[in-house]
Structures are given as structure tokens and as C-alpha cells.
Design a protein around this motif. Structure first.
Motif, PDB file in Angstrom:
ATOM      1  N   GLY A  36       1.007  -1.449   0.599  1.00 11.16           N
ATOM      2  CA  GLY A  36      -0.118  -0.102   0.448  1.00 11.16           C
ATOM      3  C   GLY A  36       1.124   1.241  -0.036  1.00 11.16           C
ATOM      4  N   ASN A  65       1.805   1.683   4.730  1.00 10.13           N
ATOM      5  CA  ASN A  65       0.000   1.023   4.364  1.00 10.13           C
ATOM      6  C   ASN A  65       0.333  -0.432   3.529  1.00 10.13           C
ATOM      7  OD1 ASN A  65      -2.566   3.317   5.160  1.00 10.13           O
ATOM      8  ND2 ASN A  65      -0.825   4.398   3.997  1.00 10.13           N
ATOM      9  N   THR A  67      -2.223  -4.111   3.304  1.00 12.83           N
ATOM     10  CA  THR A  67      -3.286  -4.303   3.047  1.00 12.83           C
ATOM     11  C   THR A  67      -3.498  -6.329   3.640  1.00 12.83           C
ATOM     12  OG1 THR A  67      -4.042  -5.631   1.079  1.00 12.83           O
ATOM     13  CG2 THR A  67      -4.965  -3.500   1.915  1.00 12.83           C
ATOM     14  N   ASN A  81      -7.029  -3.048   5.178  1.00 13.29           N
ATOM     15  CA  ASN A  81      -5.995  -2.252   5.650  1.00 13.29           C
ATOM     16  C   ASN A  81      -5.318  -1.849   6.653  1.00 13.29           C
ATOM     17  OD1 ASN A  81      -4.551  -0.156   4.034  1.00 13.29           O
ATOM     18  ND2 ASN A  81      -4.727   1.059   5.651  1.00 13.29           N
ATOM     19  N   GLU A 119      -8.273  -1.506  10.354  1.00 17.16           N
ATOM     20  CA  GLU A 119      -9.309  -0.966   9.056  1.00 17.16           C
ATOM     21  C   GLU A 119     -10.338  -1.036   9.728  1.00 17.16           C
ATOM     22  OE1 GLU A 119     -11.374  -0.386   4.666  1.00 17.16           O
ATOM     23  OE2 GLU A 119      -9.430  -1.622   5.317  1.00 17.16           O
TER      24      GLU A 119
END
Length: 199
Positions: A36, A65, A67, A81, A119
């Protein structure tokens, strides 16, 4: 009587303000991840070291970041995420290929991590290939050590730096002390692109 002298300008002790973007990859076989994008901001000091070499000290604040693939109810392959806030301190040697325009850097870097931030609303998703919830793997190792290589190009006061760093130690190692039933191993790789403004 004539006296003739020459003096070559040296970029001694120049303070740099940097900002840019990064791509973070967590290399692990414990679960499926995808890289990410995040951001960087920091300060650096560049000074003459020896002949064609500079020394660069830097501190960088980053948000990274990535995922992980999860399952939620009847929904499979749902990406969750993870956000990682970190501070990096580096000491780099810089070889000046072209004075004030092009240099090659390498050296060590230490990163101090916070916990992973999952997330919102997906904390209880099950990580694919495990029986763990997304929130079970947030307490990662605090320190990471990276060797770094990079290139800096531009003009005297504005330069672009591109670098790659690969984490030597196990970023998920702290999870192995939490009796989660798995042997975790993960090494981060980070590609950075920063714009540096030298004062």
C-alpha cells in the motif's frame, strides 16, 4: 607580485526538509498481503565527509499502509487495510557522482514502530489461512533495522531522492510471544520517493 587562489564551493552542513510518498510491502508466508501507499516527512543534515563523499543524517516520520486478505461472514477475499506509523533515523554515506546534481547513498537505518492500526469496522474479520482476527496481529515488534540504498538527483537547493530499504529482523517477531498458535515471520520492504528542499 601576483597572488592567485581558487576556492571550490562545498555544500557543507546543509539542512534539508523532505516530504514524499512510500510503498510498503510486508513479505510473509503467514498470510496474503498486498503493498500500500503512504507518506513521508522529515529533516536531514548533509555535510562534507571526505573528498567526493558526503554524510547525511536524517529523521523521517512515515505513515505506511498494506492490506491483508480476510474473510467476513459470507464475504471472502476482503482486503483489510493496516496502517503503521513510524519514525526512522538514518546515517548515510553519499558518493557525489556529479557535484550538487547526482549522488548515490547507502547506509543503516533504525525504525521505531507503533502498533498496527486496523481499518475501522473490519477488526473482527478472519485473516485468510488462519483462525486469527484482523485485530490479533497489531502488536508487532517495536524496532526494525534496515540497510538502505538510494539515489539523489537535482540542483543545489531542490533534489529528488529515491531509496529502497529492506528490514533484516522479523517485524512480526513480537507476535510469537503471545501464544497465538503460529510461528510468525515477516520482513518489510519500503520504496521511498522524497522531494528534498535544502536551505
Amino acid at each position: 607580485m601576483n597572488v592567485f587562489a581558487q576556492y571550490e564551493y562545498r555544500d557543507s552542513n546543509r539542512i534539508g526538509i523532505s516530504f514524499g510518498v512510500n510503498q510498503f510491502t510486508l513479505n510473509t508466508t503467514n498470510f496474503e498481503t498486498k503493498p500500500g501507499s503512504g507518506w513521508n516527512a522529515g529533516l536531514s543534515m548533509r555535510g562534507n565527509f571526505y573528498d567526493d563523499w558526503d554524510m547525511v543524517y536524517a529523521m523521517q516520520f512515515s505513515e505506511n499502509n498494506f492490506t491483508a486478505t480476510t474473510t467476513s461472514g459470507f464475504i471472502s477475499n476482503e482486503a483489510v487495510n493496516y496502517k503503521l506509523s513510524s519514525v526512522q533515523i538514518s546515517l548515510m554515506l553519499s558518493y557525489k557522482i556529479i557535484e550538487n546534481h547526482l549522488s548515490f547513498e547507502f547506509g543503516p537505518l533504525v525504525q521505531v514502530n507503533g502498533k498496527l492500526n486496523v481499518e475501522k469496522g473490519k477488526e473482527n474479520n478472519i485473516i485468510t489461512g488462519t483462525t486469527l482476527l484482523a485485530k490479533d496481529i497489531v502488536d508487532i515488534s517495536t524496532f526494525n533495522f534496515y540497510p538502505v540504498i538510494g539515489i539523489t538527483a537535482g540542483v543545489r537547493h531542490v533534489r529528488l531522492n529515491v531509496s529502497y530499504q529492506y528490514g533484516i529482523n522479523n517485524m512480526l517477531g513480537n507476535l510469537n510471544s503471545q501464544n497465538l498458535g503460529y510461528s510468525f515471520k515477516g520482513n518489510p520492504g519500503i520504496l521511498n520517493g522524497n522531494l528534498i528542499l535544502y536551505l
